[in-house]
Write an enzyme that holds these catalytic residues in place. Sequence first.
Site, short mmCIF file in Angstrom:
data_model
loop_
_atom_site.label_atom_id
_atom_site.label_comp_id
_atom_site.label_asym_id
_atom_site.label_seq_id
_atom_site.Cartn_x
_atom_site.Cartn_y
_atom_site.Cartn_z
CD GLU A 104 6.07 3.36 12.82
OE1 GLU A 104 6.57 3.78 11.76
OE2 GLU A 104 5.32 2.39 12.86
CG ASP A 105 6.40 5.75 8.56
OD1 ASP A 105 5.83 5.26 9.57
OD2 ASP A 105 6.39 5.18 7.45
CG ASP A 108 -3.34 4.82 10.28
OD1 ASP A 108 -3.92 5.86 10.00
OD2 ASP A 108 -3.75 3.71 9.92
CG ASP A 164 5.13 2.14 1.03
OD1 ASP A 164 5.00 2.30 2.26
OD2 ASP A 164 4.72 1.12 0.44
NE ARG A 170 9.29 1.90 1.07
CZ ARG A 170 8.45 1.61 2.07
NH1 ARG A 170 8.24 2.49 3.03
NH2 ARG A 170 7.82 0.46 2.10
P1 IMP Z 1 -0.70 1.64 12.36
O1 IMP Z 1 -0.19 0.31 12.82
O2 IMP Z 1 -2.12 1.59 11.89
O3 IMP Z 1 -0.47 2.75 13.37
O4 IMP Z 1 0.08 2.00 11.04
C1 IMP Z 1 1.36 2.41 11.05
C2 IMP Z 1 2.06 2.07 9.75
O5 IMP Z 1 1.18 2.07 8.63
C3 IMP Z 1 3.07 3.15 9.48
O6 IMP Z 1 4.33 2.79 10.01
C4 IMP Z 1 3.09 3.24 7.99
O7 IMP Z 1 4.04 2.32 7.49
C5 IMP Z 1 1.72 2.79 7.56
N1 IMP Z 1 0.86 3.96 7.27
C6 IMP Z 1 -0.09 4.52 8.05
N2 IMP Z 1 -0.67 5.57 7.45
C7 IMP Z 1 -0.05 5.69 6.25
C8 IMP Z 1 -0.21 6.63 5.15
O8 IMP Z 1 -1.03 7.56 5.14
N3 IMP Z 1 0.62 6.42 4.08
C9 IMP Z 1 1.54 5.42 4.03
N4 IMP Z 1 1.72 4.53 5.03
C10 IMP Z 1 0.93 4.67 6.13
MG MG Z 2 5.92 2.08 8.84
#
Ligand code: IMP
Ligand code: MG
Length: 180
Positions: A104-105, A108, A164, A170
């Site tokens: 994963e990048d 969150d 992004d 990106r």
């Molecule tokens: P989660 O499901 O809330 O953990 O979010 C994960 C996904 O949300 C990541 O794979 C990113 O694609 C996107 N994401 C979360 N935080 C950021 C950010 O600060 N900038 C851009 N994309 C984000």
């Molecule tokens: Mg992502």
Amino acid sequence: MEKIQLHDKFFVPYISNNELESIIDEVADRINRDFEDKGIVPIFLCVLNGALMFTAAIMKRVHFDAELVSIKMSSYAGTSSTGTVLIPLGLTGPVAGRHVIIFEDIVDTGNTIVALKELLFSKGAADVRICTMLSKPEVYHKPDKLDYVGKEIPNRFIVGYGLDYNELGRNLDGIYIIEQ
Ligand code: IMP
Ligand code: MG
């Protein structure tokens, strides 16, 4: 690195490409130590689109056999999580009986990786680990352990190195953070 604009927002330099490269070196070292000489050929699972660059950077640094599978997932609109995880492109290969490392990048809220782990186990994966370039510990409250984390950052919106803002940013080779 200097201040940039994407759509209507401004972003300032946060993590240089140099720093990112050394973060990625450390993560790759740990993965090498855990998988070298184990006789396991894991599947590296790239979570598109954001983890494209990170997955490629790790792959270039590993010294053991590994396969690549991708999946496209999305949960963000603009600068915040929608809470709903969409899968516009499913797993590009089988995972039954395999050791999978999710790349994963950023993690969150963790909604994405929790949904993904569920999917992988439902498809018969033998073991699932999580490797993320960045994480936001202030908003991550899931019980699932993050096995490899490059760097922890505060709960602010960032772009670059795969990440992004509404599809832009990106291609940046460093990470930029939204201007307050
Ligand atoms: P989660 O499901 O809330 O953990 O979010 C994960 C996904 O949300 C990541 O794979 C990113 O694609 C996107 N994401 C979360 N935080 C950021 C950010 O600060 N900038 C851009 N994309 C984000
Ligand atoms: Mg992502």
